[in-house]
Design an enzyme around this catalytic site. Structure first.
Site, PDB file in Angstrom:
ATOM      1  N   HIS A   1       0.930  -1.122   0.012  1.00 34.19           N
ATOM      2  CA  HIS A   1      -0.004   0.045   0.113  1.00 34.19           C
ATOM      3  C   HIS A   1       0.716   1.192   0.007  1.00 34.19           C
ATOM      4  O   HIS A   1       0.698   2.116  -0.650  1.00 34.19           O
ATOM      5  CB  HIS A   1      -0.874  -0.194   1.313  1.00 34.19           C
ATOM      6  CG  HIS A   1      -1.766   0.984   1.348  1.00 34.19           C
ATOM      7  ND1 HIS A   1      -3.144   1.008   1.003  1.00 34.19           N
ATOM      8  CD2 HIS A   1      -1.683   2.266   1.921  1.00 34.19           C
ATOM      9  CE1 HIS A   1      -3.802   2.439   1.261  1.00 34.19           C
ATOM     10  NE2 HIS A   1      -2.708   3.157   1.672  1.00 34.19           N
ATOM     11  N   GLU A   2       1.776   1.414   0.813  1.00 33.32           N
ATOM     12  CA  GLU A   2       2.554   2.669   1.008  1.00 33.32           C
ATOM     13  C   GLU A   2       3.511   2.728  -0.342  1.00 33.32           C
ATOM     14  O   GLU A   2       3.727   3.913  -0.693  1.00 33.32           O
ATOM     15  CB  GLU A   2       3.360   2.628   2.350  1.00 33.32           C
ATOM     16  CG  GLU A   2       2.760   2.445   3.532  1.00 33.32           C
ATOM     17  CD  GLU A   2       1.536   3.460   3.777  1.00 33.32           C
ATOM     18  OE1 GLU A   2       1.544   4.683   3.143  1.00 33.32           O
ATOM     19  OE2 GLU A   2       0.672   3.386   4.377  1.00 33.32           O
TER      20      GLU A   2
ATOM     21  N   HIS B   1       1.554   4.546  -2.920  1.00 34.77           N
ATOM     22  CA  HIS B   1       1.609   5.853  -2.801  1.00 34.77           C
ATOM     23  C   HIS B   1       2.767   6.465  -3.576  1.00 34.77           C
ATOM     24  O   HIS B   1       2.707   7.454  -3.934  1.00 34.77           O
ATOM     25  CB  HIS B   1       1.496   6.294  -1.485  1.00 34.77           C
ATOM     26  CG  HIS B   1      -0.152   6.256  -0.860  1.00 34.77           C
ATOM     27  ND1 HIS B   1      -1.082   6.613  -1.405  1.00 34.77           N
ATOM     28  CD2 HIS B   1      -0.251   5.500   0.476  1.00 34.77           C
ATOM     29  CE1 HIS B   1      -2.112   6.243  -0.595  1.00 34.77           C
ATOM     30  NE2 HIS B   1      -1.762   5.748   0.488  1.00 34.77           N
TER      31      HIS B   1
ATOM     32  N   CYS C   1      -5.639  -3.141  -7.731  1.00 38.54           N
ATOM     33  CA  CYS C   1      -6.451  -3.810  -8.630  1.00 38.54           C
ATOM     34  C   CYS C   1      -6.099  -3.400 -10.150  1.00 38.54           C
ATOM     35  O   CYS C   1      -5.025  -2.366 -10.349  1.00 38.54           O
ATOM     36  CB  CYS C   1      -7.920  -3.154  -8.406  1.00 38.54           C
ATOM     37  SG  CYS C   1      -8.144  -1.202  -8.700  1.00 38.54           S
TER      38      CYS C   1
ATOM     39  N   CYS D   1      -5.841   0.585 -10.540  1.00 40.44           N
ATOM     40  CA  CYS D   1      -4.645   1.135  -9.984  1.00 40.44           C
ATOM     41  C   CYS D   1      -3.411   0.766 -10.664  1.00 40.44           C
ATOM     42  O   CYS D   1      -2.347   1.678 -10.870  1.00 40.44           O
ATOM     43  CB  CYS D   1      -4.623   0.830  -8.610  1.00 40.44           C
ATOM     44  SG  CYS D   1      -5.762   1.385  -7.506  1.00 40.44           S
TER      45      CYS D   1
ATOM     46  N   CYS E   1      -8.921  -4.052  -3.129  1.00 40.78           N
ATOM     47  CA  CYS E   1      -7.477  -3.457  -3.703  1.00 40.78           C
ATOM     48  C   CYS E   1      -6.667  -3.279  -2.560  1.00 40.78           C
ATOM     49  O   CYS E   1      -7.109  -2.836  -1.551  1.00 40.78           O
ATOM     50  CB  CYS E   1      -7.888  -2.247  -4.420  1.00 40.78           C
ATOM     51  SG  CYS E   1      -6.341  -1.265  -5.208  1.00 40.78           S
TER      52      CYS E   1
ATOM     53  N   HIS F   1      -6.064   6.428  -2.781  1.00 37.51           N
ATOM     54  CA  HIS F   1      -6.622   5.604  -2.401  1.00 37.51           C
ATOM     55  C   HIS F   1      -7.911   5.156  -3.366  1.00 37.51           C
ATOM     56  O   HIS F   1      -8.158   5.772  -3.984  1.00 37.51           O
ATOM     57  CB  HIS F   1      -7.261   6.133  -0.946  1.00 37.51           C
ATOM     58  CG  HIS F   1      -6.598   6.109   0.225  1.00 37.51           C
ATOM     59  ND1 HIS F   1      -6.384   7.185   1.320  1.00 37.51           N
ATOM     60  CD2 HIS F   1      -5.116   5.258   0.441  1.00 37.51           C
ATOM     61  CE1 HIS F   1      -5.422   6.734   1.835  1.00 37.51           C
ATOM     62  NE2 HIS F   1      -4.676   5.898   1.532  1.00 37.51           N
ATOM     63  N   CYS F   2      -8.101   3.854  -3.154  1.00 35.65           N
ATOM     64  CA  CYS F   2      -8.897   3.333  -4.030  1.00 35.65           C
ATOM     65  C   CYS F   2     -10.084   2.803  -3.335  1.00 35.65           C
ATOM     66  O   CYS F   2     -10.200   2.433  -2.245  1.00 35.65           O
ATOM     67  CB  CYS F   2      -8.223   1.841  -4.734  1.00 35.65           C
ATOM     68  SG  CYS F   2      -9.129   1.131  -5.950  1.00 35.65           S
TER      69      CYS F   2
HETATM   70 ZN   LIG Z   1      -2.987   5.087   2.172  1.00 33.40          ZN
HETATM   71 ZN   LIG Z   2      -7.439   0.114  -6.751  1.00 30.48          ZN
END
Ligand SMILES: [Zn+2]
Ligand SMILES: [Zn+2]
Length: 170
Positions: free
Chosen positions: A126-127, A130, A161, A164, A142, A136-137
């Protein structure tokens, strides 16, 4: 693209699992080393008994090599202004994830090493997402879905996903 992991935690299996998770998600090369954030007490908030994630990342930014993205793994509990806690934070070329709230024992449950590693991978992916330009999704499956609670983390997958993935700038 190279991602360098700086781990405050000496857990080879965890670092290795995170490395593989990042490579699986983004096809990046990952290098890892042990590290302690210097002057970390400057980020400590004694009233909250937590560390300000933005201050920690700023203390660290000078160590990030150009052409690389960096991920700090810490066991410190993190917050940013306006939130009770964060699992991670990634403002620029460096991000940080916290292991403090990933252990089942914190939620009154028996320890679960596999789940702990899986949660760590999701937060790392996740990070780094970014850092690669993703926001954010709204897709709950995702990895870029924002985790407000550990249940959100457990529900989502460990890769972005398709929508993204198509937005990533490499
Ligand atoms: Zn985040
Ligand atoms: Zn996504």
């Amino acid at each position: 693209m190279i991602v360098e992991i700086f781990s405050e935690v000496e857990d080879e299996e965890l670092i290795d699992t995170v490395s593989k998770g990042l490579t699986r998600a983004y096809n990046v090369k990952v290098v890892a080393s042990h590290y302690r954030i210097g002057n970390a007490e400057r980020a400590y908030n004694s009233r909250r008994r937590q560390y300000d994630a933005s201050v920690l990342v700023n203390l660290f930014l000078n160590s990030v090599k150009l052409e690389e993205l960096a991920l700090i793994i810490t066991d410190k509990d993190l917050y940013v202004d306006g939130l009770n806690f964060v699992f991670g934070y990634a403002p620029g070329r460096a991000g940080i994830i916290s292991l403090a709230r990933l252990d089942q024992r914190l939620y009154g449950l028996p320890p679960d090493r596999r789940l702990y590693l899986e949660r760590t991978v999701k937060e790392a992916v996740h990070e780094i997402g970014h850092l690669l330009g993703l926001h954010h999704c709204t897709d709950r499956g995702c990895v870029m879905f924002f985790s407000n609670t550990i249940e959100d983390t457990d529900r989502k997958g460990s890769i972005p996903c398709e929508a993204c993935m198509a937005r990533i700038r490499v």
